[in-house]
Design a protein around this motif. Structure first.
Motif, PDB file in Angstrom:
ATOM      1  N   ARG A 155       0.842  -1.193   0.000  1.00  0.00           N
ATOM      2  CA  ARG A 155       0.000   0.000   0.000  1.00  0.00           C
ATOM      3  C   ARG A 155       0.869   1.232   0.000  1.00  0.00           C
ATOM      4  O   ARG A 155       1.982   1.222   0.505  1.00  0.00           O
ATOM      5  N   PRO A 156       0.366   2.335  -0.581  1.00  0.00           N
ATOM      6  CA  PRO A 156       1.164   3.572  -0.588  1.00  0.00           C
ATOM      7  C   PRO A 156       1.389   4.080   0.824  1.00  0.00           C
ATOM      8  O   PRO A 156       0.560   3.888   1.712  1.00  0.00           O
ATOM      9  N   THR A 157       2.507   4.745   1.004  1.00  0.00           N
ATOM     10  CA  THR A 157       2.818   5.311   2.321  1.00  0.00           C
ATOM     11  C   THR A 157       1.973   6.559   2.541  1.00  0.00           C
ATOM     12  O   THR A 157       1.375   7.099   1.606  1.00  0.00           O
ATOM     13  N   MET A 158       1.937   7.025   3.764  1.00  0.00           N
ATOM     14  CA  MET A 158       1.189   8.238   4.081  1.00  0.00           C
ATOM     15  C   MET A 158       1.768   9.430   3.323  1.00  0.00           C
ATOM     16  O   MET A 158       1.036  10.310   2.887  1.00  0.00           O
ATOM     17  N   TYR A 159       3.089   9.439   3.153  1.00  0.00           N
ATOM     18  CA  TYR A 159       3.738  10.510   2.399  1.00  0.00           C
ATOM     19  C   TYR A 159       3.240  10.514   0.949  1.00  0.00           C
ATOM     20  O   TYR A 159       2.902  11.568   0.410  1.00  0.00           O
ATOM     21  N   GLU A 160       3.188   9.346   0.328  1.00  0.00           N
ATOM     22  CA  GLU A 160       2.710   9.258  -1.052  1.00  0.00           C
ATOM     23  C   GLU A 160       1.240   9.660  -1.159  1.00  0.00           C
ATOM     24  O   GLU A 160       0.844  10.335  -2.116  1.00  0.00           O
ATOM     25  N   LEU A 161       0.429   9.251  -0.189  1.00  0.00           N
ATOM     26  CA  LEU A 161      -0.981   9.636  -0.200  1.00  0.00           C
ATOM     27  C   LEU A 161      -1.143  11.146  -0.066  1.00  0.00           C
ATOM     28  O   LEU A 161      -1.968  11.754  -0.738  1.00  0.00           O
ATOM     29  N   SER A 187      -3.693  16.453  -6.477  1.00  0.00           N
ATOM     30  CA  SER A 187      -5.092  16.420  -6.902  1.00  0.00           C
ATOM     31  C   SER A 187      -5.770  17.764  -6.630  1.00  0.00           C
ATOM     32  O   SER A 187      -6.500  18.288  -7.476  1.00  0.00           O
ATOM     33  N   ALA A 188      -5.507  18.348  -5.473  1.00  0.00           N
ATOM     34  CA  ALA A 188      -6.091  19.651  -5.139  1.00  0.00           C
ATOM     35  C   ALA A 188      -5.558  20.735  -6.076  1.00  0.00           C
ATOM     36  O   ALA A 188      -6.310  21.613  -6.516  1.00  0.00           O
ATOM     37  N   GLU A 189      -4.258  20.669  -6.417  1.00  0.00           N
ATOM     38  CA  GLU A 189      -3.684  21.642  -7.357  1.00  0.00           C
ATOM     39  C   GLU A 189      -4.349  21.536  -8.722  1.00  0.00           C
ATOM     40  O   GLU A 189      -4.660  22.551  -9.357  1.00  0.00           O
ATOM     41  N   LEU A 190      -4.567  20.312  -9.192  1.00  0.00           N
ATOM     42  CA  LEU A 190      -5.206  20.112 -10.493  1.00  0.00           C
ATOM     43  C   LEU A 190      -6.635  20.637 -10.487  1.00  0.00           C
ATOM     44  O   LEU A 190      -7.084  21.232 -11.473  1.00  0.00           O
ATOM     45  N   ARG A 191      -7.354  20.420  -9.384  1.00  0.00           N
ATOM     46  CA  ARG A 191      -8.722  20.935  -9.299  1.00  0.00           C
ATOM     47  C   ARG A 191      -8.750  22.453  -9.312  1.00  0.00           C
ATOM     48  O   ARG A 191      -9.578  23.068  -9.994  1.00  0.00           O
ATOM     49  N   ARG A 192      -7.828  23.087  -8.582  1.00  0.00           N
ATOM     50  CA  ARG A 192      -7.760  24.561  -8.580  1.00  0.00           C
ATOM     51  C   ARG A 192      -7.399  25.091  -9.966  1.00  0.00           C
ATOM     52  O   ARG A 192      -7.984  26.072 -10.441  1.00  0.00           O
ATOM     53  N   GLU A 193      -6.458  24.428 -10.634  1.00  0.00           N
ATOM     54  CA  GLU A 193      -6.067  24.853 -11.984  1.00  0.00           C
ATOM     55  C   GLU A 193      -7.241  24.715 -12.954  1.00  0.00           C
ATOM     56  O   GLU A 193      -7.487  25.604 -13.785  1.00  0.00           O
ATOM     57  N   ALA A 194      -7.976  23.631 -12.855  1.00  0.00           N
ATOM     58  CA  ALA A 194      -9.134  23.428 -13.730  1.00  0.00           C
ATOM     59  C   ALA A 194     -10.193  24.494 -13.467  1.00  0.00           C
ATOM     60  O   ALA A 194     -10.807  25.017 -14.408  1.00  0.00           O
ATOM     61  N   GLN A 195     -10.399  24.861 -12.212  1.00  0.00           N
ATOM     62  CA  GLN A 195     -11.375  25.903 -11.877  1.00  0.00           C
ATOM     63  C   GLN A 195     -10.943  27.252 -12.438  1.00  0.00           C
ATOM     64  O   GLN A 195     -11.761  27.996 -12.984  1.00  0.00           O
ATOM     65  N   ARG A 196      -9.633  27.567 -12.337  1.00  0.00           N
ATOM     66  CA  ARG A 196      -9.131  28.826 -12.919  1.00  0.00           C
ATOM     67  C   ARG A 196      -9.325  28.837 -14.428  1.00  0.00           C
ATOM     68  O   ARG A 196      -9.706  29.859 -15.006  1.00  0.00           O
ATOM     69  N   ASP A 197      -9.070  27.702 -15.079  1.00  0.00           N
ATOM     70  CA  ASP A 197      -9.256  27.618 -16.533  1.00  0.00           C
ATOM     71  C   ASP A 197     -10.719  27.823 -16.916  1.00  0.00           C
ATOM     72  O   ASP A 197     -11.019  28.525 -17.883  1.00  0.00           O
ATOM     73  N   ARG A 198     -11.626  27.200 -16.154  1.00  0.00           N
ATOM     74  CA  ARG A 198     -13.059  27.383 -16.440  1.00  0.00           C
ATOM     75  C   ARG A 198     -13.467  28.832 -16.263  1.00  0.00           C
ATOM     76  O   ARG A 198     -14.213  29.385 -17.075  1.00  0.00           O
ATOM     77  N   LEU A 199     -12.972  29.462 -15.208  1.00  0.00           N
ATOM     78  CA  LEU A 199     -13.290  30.866 -14.953  1.00  0.00           C
ATOM     79  C   LEU A 199     -12.752  31.762 -16.067  1.00  0.00           C
ATOM     80  O   LEU A 199     -13.439  32.681 -16.522  1.00  0.00           O
ATOM     81  N   ALA A 200     -11.535  31.483 -16.544  1.00  0.00           N
ATOM     82  CA  ALA A 200     -10.953  32.283 -17.627  1.00  0.00           C
ATOM     83  C   ALA A 200     -11.760  32.113 -18.911  1.00  0.00           C
ATOM     84  O   ALA A 200     -12.028  33.088 -19.620  1.00  0.00           O
ATOM     85  N   ARG A 201     -12.169  30.875 -19.233  1.00  0.00           N
ATOM     86  CA  ARG A 201     -12.976  30.646 -20.432  1.00  0.00           C
ATOM     87  C   ARG A 201     -14.319  31.358 -20.331  1.00  0.00           C
ATOM     88  O   ARG A 201     -14.809  31.937 -21.300  1.00  0.00           O
ATOM     89  N   GLU A 202     -14.917  31.345 -19.134  1.00  0.00           N
ATOM     90  CA  GLU A 202     -16.190  32.028 -18.944  1.00  0.00           C
ATOM     91  C   GLU A 202     -16.023  33.537 -19.126  1.00  0.00           C
ATOM     92  O   GLU A 202     -16.875  34.195 -19.733  1.00  0.00           O
ATOM     93  N   ALA A 203     -14.919  34.093 -18.627  1.00  0.00           N
ATOM     94  CA  ALA A 203     -14.671  35.529 -18.778  1.00  0.00           C
ATOM     95  C   ALA A 203     -14.502  35.887 -20.257  1.00  0.00           C
ATOM     96  O   ALA A 203     -15.018  36.907 -20.719  1.00  0.00           O
ATOM     97  N   VAL A 204     -13.814  35.049 -21.008  1.00  0.00           N
ATOM     98  CA  VAL A 204     -13.634  35.300 -22.443  1.00  0.00           C
ATOM     99  C   VAL A 204     -14.975  35.259 -23.159  1.00  0.00           C
ATOM    100  O   VAL A 204     -15.287  36.132 -23.978  1.00  0.00           O
ATOM    101  N   ARG A 205     -15.794  34.265 -22.839  1.00  0.00           N
ATOM    102  CA  ARG A 205     -17.126  34.172 -23.464  1.00  0.00           C
ATOM    103  C   ARG A 205     -17.972  35.385 -23.118  1.00  0.00           C
ATOM    104  O   ARG A 205     -18.672  35.931 -23.975  1.00  0.00           O
TER     105      ARG A 205
END
Length: 85
Positions: A26-32, A39-57
């Motif tokens: 099983r993965p270690t606590m460090y790996e988890l 995962s949180a960074e990717l979600r924040r980046e995706a939210q920023r991208d959605r917001l930028a696309r909405e602003a352009v539209r």
């Protein structure tokens, strides 16, 4: 120490059990925690991208709705292609 053939820079012996098996533990606590952070960074980046696309539209839609956008239509459009014979 003499060097082995190319691609054998790992320093381990061929056939060594530690290098031949897949880690099924099983993965270690460090790996988890690293996974959660990434995962949180990717979600924040995706939210920023959605917001930028909405602003352009929104800006594009506002540009098409304003009468100021039609002020350029009074002059004739420049023909960028040469006239054909």
């Amino acid at each position: 120490m003499p060097r082995g053939p190319l691609g054998d820079e790992g320093g381990g012996r061929r056939g060594d059990a530690a290098h031949d098996t897949v880690n099924t533990e099983r993965p270690t606590m460090y790996e988890l925690e690293l996974h959660r952070i990434r995962s949180a960074e990717l979600r924040r980046e995706a939210q920023r991208d959605r917001l930028a696309r909405e602003a352009v539209r929104t800006r594009r839609a506002a540009r098409h709705d304003t009468p100021a956008a039609e002020s350029h239509t009074e002059r004739p459009r420049r023909n960028w292609l040469p006239r054909t014979a």
